[in-house]
Write an enzyme that holds these catalytic residues in place. Sequence first.
Site, short mmCIF file in Angstrom:
data_model
loop_
_atom_site.label_atom_id
_atom_site.label_comp_id
_atom_site.label_asym_id
_atom_site.label_seq_id
_atom_site.Cartn_x
_atom_site.Cartn_y
_atom_site.Cartn_z
CE LYS A 216 17.04 -20.37 5.23
NZ LYS A 216 16.62 -21.61 4.56
CG HIS A 235 16.17 -30.15 6.35
ND1 HIS A 235 15.43 -29.84 5.23
CD2 HIS A 235 15.70 -29.33 7.34
CE1 HIS A 235 14.57 -28.88 5.51
NE2 HIS A 235 14.70 -28.55 6.78
CG ASP A 237 12.99 -28.10 10.78
OD1 ASP A 237 13.65 -28.18 9.73
OD2 ASP A 237 11.86 -27.57 10.85
CG HIS A 291 10.92 -31.26 6.49
ND1 HIS A 291 11.42 -31.61 7.74
CD2 HIS A 291 11.14 -29.91 6.39
CE1 HIS A 291 11.91 -30.54 8.34
NE2 HIS A 291 11.77 -29.50 7.54
#
Length: 355
Positions: A216, A235, A237, A291
């Site tokens: 991404k 969020h 990962d 993060h």
Amino acid sequence: MVTFGIVPRVETLSSSGIQSIPKEYVRPQEELTSIGNIFEEEKKIEGPQVPTIDLKDIDSMDEAVRDKCKEELKKAAMDWGVMHLVNHGIPDDLIERVKKAGQAFFDQPIEEKEKYANDQVSGKIQGYGSKLANNASGQLEWEDYFFHRIYPEDKRNLSIWPRTPSDYIEATSEYARLLRGLATKVLSVLSLGLGLEEGRLEKEVGGMEELLLQMKINYYPKCPQPELALGVEAHTDISALTFILHNMVPGLQLFYQGNWVTAKCVPNSIIMHIGDTIEILSNKKYKSILHRGLVNKEKVRISWAVFCEPPKDKIILKPLPEVVSETESPLFPPRTFDQHIQHKLFRKTREELIT
């Protein structure tokens, strides 16, 4: 103002000359108190700093030297769950080609990029896009992106890879191949760190055939009110591992010991996150750290995140038997990777509906 589909491209908003951002991009009041000037934040030297792990000795012939390097990586994974990797074995010139190619794609006019547009509503998630509101408050993030699967080669769809610039496919393919090797190396160190055989974690996340690498490229345009917005909201990962390159513009913050810590821009490094998948398998011995990404008024920030993800339904993720005991019970219920994703989305939406 031109909009495409449901959400305007953030680049369009940024270049339109607006002085204030639309309300959908303004973060809730409780978040705003912690959003500062990212350039000032990056200069701070007091307090904890994201660790830098030098991998040059990871294959040393000297066992003591080799073990010291592995121990440092394991400690960073347990304490922080994120680190700068240097001397990682991926040539600097290849990394520059990958970054140059990604930047060249985003330097094109929006009309050209729209030829690669995804359609999240219909499930076509690969391609050029902007974040749709997937939370109860309808908030948006200050970013556009390009998302596509890059490894294994037989699971790629080259028809949606950018044709401009001409080096994009070759540079990205070679980077994916070398990054896959780095993932194997890291997973073997993490396995040994749990007292498991070297190949165990790799096997548990799908092995060479099934572990998917998805890239991404995040494009964060200049923001007229960076103190009100986030490039990406807080969020963890979902991946096993995430590897990140960036264009040396700061933005990444980690929530460590109750405070937001800004990651320094370390030349020739790859940032690596431990994801939820490894946190679950290790029963939280390795951390998947919260993060987020800040934006700024002065410079466009671009990052290249590669998520190493297990197959969605073929593997049951749960703490490995070797890491649980009578005194350390399993901290996570058994779920497929897809069920874990759905659980996180449901919990997020539910929390926002309640608050």
